[in-house]
Write a protein that holds these residues in place. Sequence first.
Motif, PDB file in Angstrom:
ATOM      1  N   GLN A   1       1.944   7.862   1.608  1.00 30.83           N
ATOM      2  CA  GLN A   1       1.494   8.902   2.699  1.00 30.83           C
ATOM      3  C   GLN A   1       1.620  10.116   2.242  1.00 30.83           C
ATOM      4  OE1 GLN A   1       3.548   6.647   5.969  1.00 30.83           O
ATOM      5  NE2 GLN A   1       3.901   8.725   6.555  1.00 30.83           N
ATOM      6  N   PRO A   2       0.845  11.216   2.650  1.00 28.92           N
ATOM      7  CA  PRO A   2       1.083  12.570   2.579  1.00 28.92           C
ATOM      8  C   PRO A   2       2.575  13.179   2.817  1.00 28.92           C
ATOM      9  CG  PRO A   2      -1.177  12.337   3.587  1.00 28.92           C
ATOM     10  CD  PRO A   2      -0.485  10.965   3.474  1.00 28.92           C
TER      11      PRO A   2
ATOM     12  N   ASN B   1       0.915  -1.238  -0.054  1.00 30.91           N
ATOM     13  CA  ASN B   1       0.073  -0.039  -0.030  1.00 30.91           C
ATOM     14  C   ASN B   1       0.911   1.270  -0.137  1.00 30.91           C
ATOM     15  OD1 ASN B   1      -2.521  -1.279  -0.106  1.00 30.91           O
ATOM     16  ND2 ASN B   1      -2.721  -1.287   1.841  1.00 30.91           N
ATOM     17  N   GLN B   2       1.690   1.223   0.716  1.00 29.47           N
ATOM     18  CA  GLN B   2       2.899   2.241   0.825  1.00 29.47           C
ATOM     19  C   GLN B   2       3.530   2.591  -0.650  1.00 29.47           C
ATOM     20  OE1 GLN B   2       3.432   4.844   2.960  1.00 29.47           O
ATOM     21  NE2 GLN B   2       2.969   4.190   4.980  1.00 29.47           N
ATOM     22  N   LYS B   3       3.700   1.588  -1.305  1.00 29.19           N
ATOM     23  CA  LYS B   3       4.197   1.704  -2.622  1.00 29.19           C
ATOM     24  C   LYS B   3       3.280   2.458  -3.638  1.00 29.19           C
ATOM     25  CE  LYS B   3       7.813  -1.717  -3.336  1.00 29.19           C
ATOM     26  NZ  LYS B   3       8.102  -2.852  -3.927  1.00 29.19           N
TER      27      LYS B   3
ATOM     28  N   PRO C   1      -1.085   4.870   4.458  1.00 29.29           N
ATOM     29  CA  PRO C   1      -1.371   5.225   3.009  1.00 29.29           C
ATOM     30  C   PRO C   1      -2.817   5.734   2.660  1.00 29.29           C
ATOM     31  CG  PRO C   1      -0.395   3.086   3.295  1.00 29.29           C
ATOM     32  CD  PRO C   1      -0.605   3.714   4.690  1.00 29.29           C
ATOM     33  N   ILE C   2      -2.878   6.695   1.977  1.00 31.72           N
ATOM     34  CA  ILE C   2      -4.129   7.165   1.714  1.00 31.72           C
ATOM     35  C   ILE C   2      -4.393   7.203   0.058  1.00 31.72           C
ATOM     36  CG2 ILE C   2      -5.739   9.265   2.007  1.00 31.72           C
ATOM     37  CD1 ILE C   2      -4.119   9.963   4.485  1.00 31.72           C
ATOM     38  N   ALA C   3      -5.642   6.911  -0.142  1.00 28.17           N
ATOM     39  CA  ALA C   3      -5.946   6.622  -1.649  1.00 28.17           C
ATOM     40  C   ALA C   3      -7.172   7.918  -1.831  1.00 28.17           C
ATOM     41  CB  ALA C   3      -6.605   5.539  -2.034  1.00 28.17           C
ATOM     42  N   LYS C   4      -6.999   8.411  -2.955  1.00 24.33           N
ATOM     43  CA  LYS C   4      -8.103   9.217  -3.456  1.00 24.33           C
ATOM     44  C   LYS C   4      -9.146   8.324  -4.277  1.00 24.33           C
ATOM     45  CE  LYS C   4      -8.937  13.647  -3.568  1.00 24.33           C
ATOM     46  NZ  LYS C   4      -8.141  14.734  -3.510  1.00 24.33           N
ATOM     47  N   ILE C   5     -10.514   8.486  -4.182  1.00 24.14           N
ATOM     48  CA  ILE C   5     -11.550   7.721  -4.567  1.00 24.14           C
ATOM     49  C   ILE C   5     -12.303   8.738  -5.270  1.00 24.14           C
ATOM     50  CG2 ILE C   5     -13.397   6.020  -4.256  1.00 24.14           C
ATOM     51  CD1 ILE C   5     -11.670   5.037  -1.977  1.00 24.14           C
TER      52      ILE C   5
END
Length: 183
Positions: A14-15, A8-10, A25-29
């Motif tokens: 993260q911001p 997930n980090q790859k 880690p953050i995803a934009k949906i």
Amino acid sequence: MMPDTVENQKEYPQPSSQKPECGFPIAKIGVVFSLVTGTAVALCIDVLNTHDIKLARRLYSFLKPNDVLLGDRAFCAYADMVTITKLGCDAIFRKHQSRTTTMQKGKIVGDCDKLVTWYKPKSCPKGLNKDEFDALPSSITVREVYYYVVIPGFRTQQVSLITTLLDKAAYSTLEIVGIYGKR
């Protein structure tokens, strides 16, 4: 946010505002929902720092002729209004705060309702390539609808909507405000 795994980090770093290894880690949906059924029609996922409009543009291909797309200020751009109408669809967006207009300009079609001409930007906006920008028409006509939010004890707020639904007989001012209110 999602689990803090190496994978997930790859894929979704993260911001930059977070210290390394001190966040998730953050995803934009981006999602297109049907107002009629409440179901998700389309979905795309990208990294956090992707602007909403870039996600939206990837979802336009899922629109069907006669669909009406509702969105906030981030979507109210010249190129997007043109693209949506070329798909045989319409849009109702809240007017972006940087776009200034008055009731003195445009063709007034009713109380708090007018037709205005928007002109192609002088320079290519971010998110468009030169060919896409060059293909845009020199102007488009949109409809601007104003309404007021009045809450006792608070300052009255004026809200401006921009739409490609130009026919006042088919779509009254009140109907456009009502459709946007469902958003």
